[in-house]
Scaffold this motif. Structure first.
Motif, PDB file in Angstrom:
ATOM      1  N   ASN A 104       6.025   0.145  -1.099  1.00 56.54           N
ATOM      2  CA  ASN A 104       4.868   0.643  -0.753  1.00 56.54           C
ATOM      3  C   ASN A 104       4.194   1.406  -2.137  1.00 56.54           C
ATOM      4  N   GLU A 153      -2.622  -1.664  -0.168  1.00 55.78           N
ATOM      5  CA  GLU A 153      -2.843  -1.823   1.391  1.00 55.78           C
ATOM      6  C   GLU A 153      -2.931  -3.394   1.746  1.00 55.78           C
ATOM      7  N   LYS A 209       1.109   3.324  -4.519  1.00 57.66           N
ATOM      8  CA  LYS A 209      -0.150   3.652  -4.065  1.00 57.66           C
ATOM      9  C   LYS A 209      -1.160   2.841  -4.181  1.00 57.66           C
ATOM     10  N   THR A 216       3.792   6.279   0.760  1.00 56.64           N
ATOM     11  CA  THR A 216       3.566   5.735  -0.500  1.00 56.64           C
ATOM     12  C   THR A 216       4.495   5.880  -1.302  1.00 56.64           C
ATOM     13  N   ASN A 255       0.560  -2.433   9.071  1.00 51.19           N
ATOM     14  CA  ASN A 255      -0.084  -2.190   8.020  1.00 51.19           C
ATOM     15  C   ASN A 255       0.532  -1.319   7.154  1.00 51.19           C
ATOM     16  N   THR A 256       0.546  -1.637   5.897  1.00 51.79           N
ATOM     17  CA  THR A 256       1.128  -0.694   4.902  1.00 51.79           C
ATOM     18  C   THR A 256       0.452   0.794   4.579  1.00 51.79           C
ATOM     19  N   SER A 257      -0.737   0.877   5.315  1.00 49.73           N
ATOM     20  CA  SER A 257      -1.419   2.171   5.241  1.00 49.73           C
ATOM     21  C   SER A 257      -0.780   3.071   6.167  1.00 49.73           C
TER      22      SER A 257
END
Length: 291
Positions: free
Chosen positions: A255, A260, A257, A152, A146-148
């Motif tokens: 990635n 997600e 901001k 960022t 997951n990109t979270s």
């Protein structure tokens, strides 16, 4: 130079530390060489805490020391998380988050079929198990994160980390397809050679088709002219890591901001009839792309 040093020495140390915390770990190390005041400010906990992830205490399970020592520890010694199927560390120059997904964390087609794959332990892997390819004609490996979890405003690259056993075969002439992209969004597909020698051979053959190459004989000259229209750039090949394993780039991802979702990474060679074996997969590594 003396005048400049006198000016710097007149500045409040807290002011210098606050300014340093707004740069990067690499910049702080460089600035610490300016003068003794900068060197002292570069040791402040307030500086290095800015470069640590908010949950670093949980990740390190209460590890002590100054914030700079904690930062360096997270850079130099990856931490095992998620039951030992992921490792986490920081990119030393920037403080960006890095991960490696163990082979057990990946989706490997027929990975649990003993006829095609087996799970073994090797001393130079950071994970308890790696996946050894015995024999398949359909090779398909997928990873997801997951990109979270990532930093960022950072361009990342994903790498398959693997090695070749002495009996590796089937990768000499056929490239694999790799891709990286957000789940549900079609990513850019490219081809790579997992076999280092195959990549070198393909690059050499491509260079022979470039204009200006001297080729002896009329036959070779005509063959070069005929191939020019179909010539393609050399395929990407693997590089050897400091830990002795090979890695091949699967692709890049920025990635941003507020962006997600799941980042999908894959490597496939699904052409029928091309049996292959001997590959040992440690995992997929996600780290900032070197500029």
């Amino acid at each position: 130079m003396a005048t400049n040093n006198n000016f710097f020495e007149s500045l409040p140390e807290g002011f210098i530390a606050n300014a340093m915390s707004r740069t990067s770990p690499r910049d702080v190390c460089r600035l610490s060489l300016v003068c003794s005041l900068f060197r002292s400010a570069a040791e402040w906990d307030a500086v290095w805490e800015k470069f640590l992830p908010p949950d670093y205490r949980k990740i390190l399970a209460g590890g002590g020391g100054s914030k700079k020592e904690v930062y360096m520890r997270l850079c130099d010694y990856p931490v095992m998380i998620d039951g030992g199927n992921k490792s986490f560390w920081l990119h030393k120059p920037s403080g960006k988050k890095c991960y490696m997904l163990a082979a057990r964390e990946l989706s490997i087609i027929w990975g649990d079929t003993p006829r095609y794959w087996r799970w073994i332990s090797v001393p130079d892997s950071r994970f308890a198990e790696v996946a050894e390819l015995l024999s398949v004609c359909w090779l398909e490996v997928h990873g997801r994160i997951n990109t979270s979890l990532l930093s960022t405003d950072t361009r990342y690259a994903a790498y398959l980390v693997y090695k070749s056993a002495p009996h590796t075969y089937g990768f000499e002439h056929h490239p694999a397809e790799v891709t990286v992209g957000l789940s549900g969004v079609e990513g850019q597909v490219k081809t790579v050679f997992l076999d280092p020698e195959a990549c070198r051979r393909q690059r050499h053959e491509y260079e022979q088709t470039l204009p200006g190459r001297r080729r002896m004989g009329m036959f070779n000259h005509l063959r070069r002219l005929a191939s020019r229209s179909n010539a393609t750039p050399p395929e990407n090949g693997p590089t050897r890591r400091q830990d002795g394993w090979l890695e091949i780039e699967l692709g890049e991802f920025y990635n941003g901001k507020g962006q997600e979702g799941d980042l999908d990474m894959s490597m496939m060679d699904v052409r029928g009839g091309n049996w292959k074996g001997g590959l040992i997969i440690q995992g997929i590594e996600i780290r900032p792309k070197a500029s």
